[in-house]
Design a protein around this motif. Structure first.
Motif, PDB file in Angstrom:
ATOM      1  N   VAL A 146       0.833  -1.205   0.000  1.00 52.40           N
ATOM      2  CA  VAL A 146       0.000   0.000   0.000  1.00 52.40           C
ATOM      3  C   VAL A 146       0.871   1.260   0.000  1.00 52.40           C
ATOM      4  CG1 VAL A 146      -1.967  -1.076   1.199  1.00 52.40           C
ATOM      5  CG2 VAL A 146      -0.075  -0.112   2.538  1.00 52.40           C
ATOM      6  N   THR A 147       0.197   2.418   0.055  1.00 55.26           N
ATOM      7  CA  THR A 147       0.893   3.676   0.335  1.00 55.26           C
ATOM      8  C   THR A 147       1.367   3.645   1.784  1.00 55.26           C
ATOM      9  OG1 THR A 147      -0.538   4.869  -1.209  1.00 55.26           O
ATOM     10  CG2 THR A 147       0.672   6.179   0.408  1.00 55.26           C
ATOM     11  N   LEU A 148       2.615   3.992   2.008  1.00 60.23           N
ATOM     12  CA  LEU A 148       3.178   3.899   3.348  1.00 60.23           C
ATOM     13  C   LEU A 148       2.869   5.153   4.157  1.00 60.23           C
ATOM     14  CD1 LEU A 148       6.660   2.326   2.540  1.00 60.23           C
ATOM     15  CD2 LEU A 148       4.500   1.178   3.080  1.00 60.23           C
ATOM     16  N   GLY A 265       4.926   0.492  -0.632  1.00 59.08           N
ATOM     17  CA  GLY A 265       5.692  -0.678  -0.228  1.00 59.08           C
ATOM     18  C   GLY A 265       4.856  -1.665   0.550  1.00 59.08           C
ATOM     19  N   TYR A 266       5.530  -2.547   1.282  1.00 55.11           N
ATOM     20  CA  TYR A 266       4.821  -3.602   2.010  1.00 55.11           C
ATOM     21  C   TYR A 266       5.067  -3.468   3.511  1.00 55.11           C
ATOM     22  CZ  TYR A 266       9.358  -6.106   1.914  1.00 55.11           C
ATOM     23  OH  TYR A 266      10.679  -6.470   2.041  1.00 55.11           O
ATOM     24  N   ALA A 278       4.217 -15.810   2.303  1.00 58.59           N
ATOM     25  CA  ALA A 278       4.444 -14.376   2.491  1.00 58.59           C
ATOM     26  C   ALA A 278       5.908 -14.029   2.255  1.00 58.59           C
ATOM     27  CB  ALA A 278       4.017 -13.965   3.894  1.00 58.59           C
ATOM     28  N   GLN A 279       6.818 -14.878   2.741  1.00 56.61           N
ATOM     29  CA  GLN A 279       8.237 -14.621   2.533  1.00 56.61           C
ATOM     30  C   GLN A 279       8.593 -14.678   1.049  1.00 56.61           C
ATOM     31  OE1 GLN A 279      10.895 -16.682   5.394  1.00 56.61           O
ATOM     32  NE2 GLN A 279       9.022 -17.275   6.450  1.00 56.61           N
ATOM     33  N   ALA A 280       7.940 -15.596   0.318  1.00 58.83           N
ATOM     34  CA  ALA A 280       8.193 -15.698  -1.116  1.00 58.83           C
ATOM     35  C   ALA A 280       7.684 -14.461  -1.849  1.00 58.83           C
ATOM     36  CB  ALA A 280       7.527 -16.959  -1.677  1.00 58.83           C
ATOM     37  N   LEU A 281       6.513 -13.957  -1.457  1.00 59.75           N
ATOM     38  CA  LEU A 281       5.978 -12.758  -2.098  1.00 59.75           C
ATOM     39  C   LEU A 281       6.866 -11.547  -1.787  1.00 59.75           C
ATOM     40  CD1 LEU A 281       3.882 -11.393  -3.830  1.00 59.75           C
ATOM     41  CD2 LEU A 281       2.456 -11.098  -1.801  1.00 59.75           C
ATOM     42  N   ILE A 282       7.375 -11.477  -0.570  1.00 61.38           N
ATOM     43  CA  ILE A 282       8.291 -10.393  -0.226  1.00 61.38           C
ATOM     44  C   ILE A 282       9.529 -10.449  -1.126  1.00 61.38           C
ATOM     45  CG2 ILE A 282       9.940  -9.679   1.568  1.00 61.38           C
ATOM     46  CD1 ILE A 282       7.706 -10.169   3.609  1.00 61.38           C
ATOM     47  N   GLY A 283       9.994 -11.646  -1.427  1.00 59.85           N
ATOM     48  CA  GLY A 283      11.120 -11.781  -2.347  1.00 59.85           C
ATOM     49  C   GLY A 283      10.808 -11.211  -3.716  1.00 59.85           C
TER      50      GLY A 283
END
Length: 292
Positions: A146-148, A265-266, A278-283
């Motif tokens: 989203v917007t941070l 960002g996330y 979730a860790q894979a998507l962060i990658g």
């Protein structure tokens, strides 16, 4: 105390309605009522006051609410930690994104992710950035893109992925469309169409004006940037929009100010165990990040 009853309790509290909670849980209303009755029987107190169609938490319900949320987050966290042991990237991933980020930044990321990890079942929710922040804090969301926020909650891990350059824009027939060297003071004399007053993006705009001792003259507001684009294009006021939305329908105003930057960002909760998914998507998100 079973988690199904606690989940029903939380959903009724959030929806303020047994029928809407039943829809959200994909249960019948009698099934939801039975779970609440079982929970009330175990606690020995009424959790909701039912006055006509209105549902309100009792004092006992208000007391239970944060504890129930913590218990369900703990159970969910434990399930993820155990599932992570086999190192398989699968299962459910509850992810929120704002409409603009979801439409203009996430498609290539999600395409790569779903191609690489087909066993992940995405629960993708489109929410305002501010709602997504709260969902991560409450434990309802594992991850949000989203917007941070200018000042994120210290409980959250927040990582910038992209920078949005925001531009001052108006329609071709607006009186400012052909002006050179505009000041914020001149803009403030004309009606604006801007994001809602409680949004992070609106805060960035008002902060820029406040540094000059000014306030924008907001005529209309909405949280949907595509709607703001339409309103600006037809002459309802000037606006501030990401470059990704600026096209031939709009004129970029020649304002004597550097562009406003909006970080995207996330975020996730620091105290939660992230699933392998979730860790894979962060990658994938880190790989898609703008250069530092």
């Amino acid at each position: 105390m079973d988690t199904q009853s606690l989940a029903a309790f939380l959903t009724v509290a959030e929806q303020a309605s047994f029928s809407r909670a039943a829809d959200a849980l994909e249960l019948t209303q009698p099934a939801v009522s039975k779970r609440i009755a079982n929970l009330e029987g175990r606690i020995g107190a009424r959790l909701f006051d039912r006055i006509g169609r209105r549902v309100r938490l009792t004092e006992a319900g208000e007391t239970l609410l944060p504890k129930a949320r913590q218990l369900l987050v703990l159970m969910d966290d434990t399930r993820r930690a155990l599932a992570n042991l086999d190192h398989r990237v699968g299962g459910n991933l509850t992810l929120a994104t704002s409409h603009h980020v979801g439409l203009h930044r996430m498609p290539s990321v999600l395409r790569a992710f779903t191609h690489r990890y087909p066993d992940v079942a995405l629960d993708l929710r489109f929410l305002d950035s501010e709602q997504a922040y709260q969902g991560v804090l409450d434990g309802a969301l594992e991850l949000a893109v989203v917007t941070l926020a200018p000042e994120p909650d210290p409980q959250l891990a927040v990582v910038r992925v992209w920078r949005d350059q925001l531009r001052f824009v108006c329609g071709h027939d607006h009186p400012l469309a052909r002006r050179e060297g505009l000041s914020l003071a001149e803009l403030a004399r004309h009606p604006a169409v801007l994001p809602g007053s409680r949004t992070f993006t609106r805060g960035l705009v008002t902060d820029r004006f406040a540094r000059r001792g000014l306030r924008p003259n907001v005529g209309l507001a909405t949280n949907y940037l595509e709607t703001l684009k339409m309103m600006a294009a037809i002459g309802l006021g000037w606006s501030v929009l990401p470059e990704t939305l600026v096209d031939g329908e709009l004129v970029v105003l020649r304002v004597d100010e550097p562009p406003i930057e909006r970080p995207l960002g996330y975020l996730f909760h620091r105290e939660r165990t992230l699933s392998n998914a979730a860790q894979a998507l962060i990658g994938e998100l880190d790989s898609a990040a703008d250069p530092a």
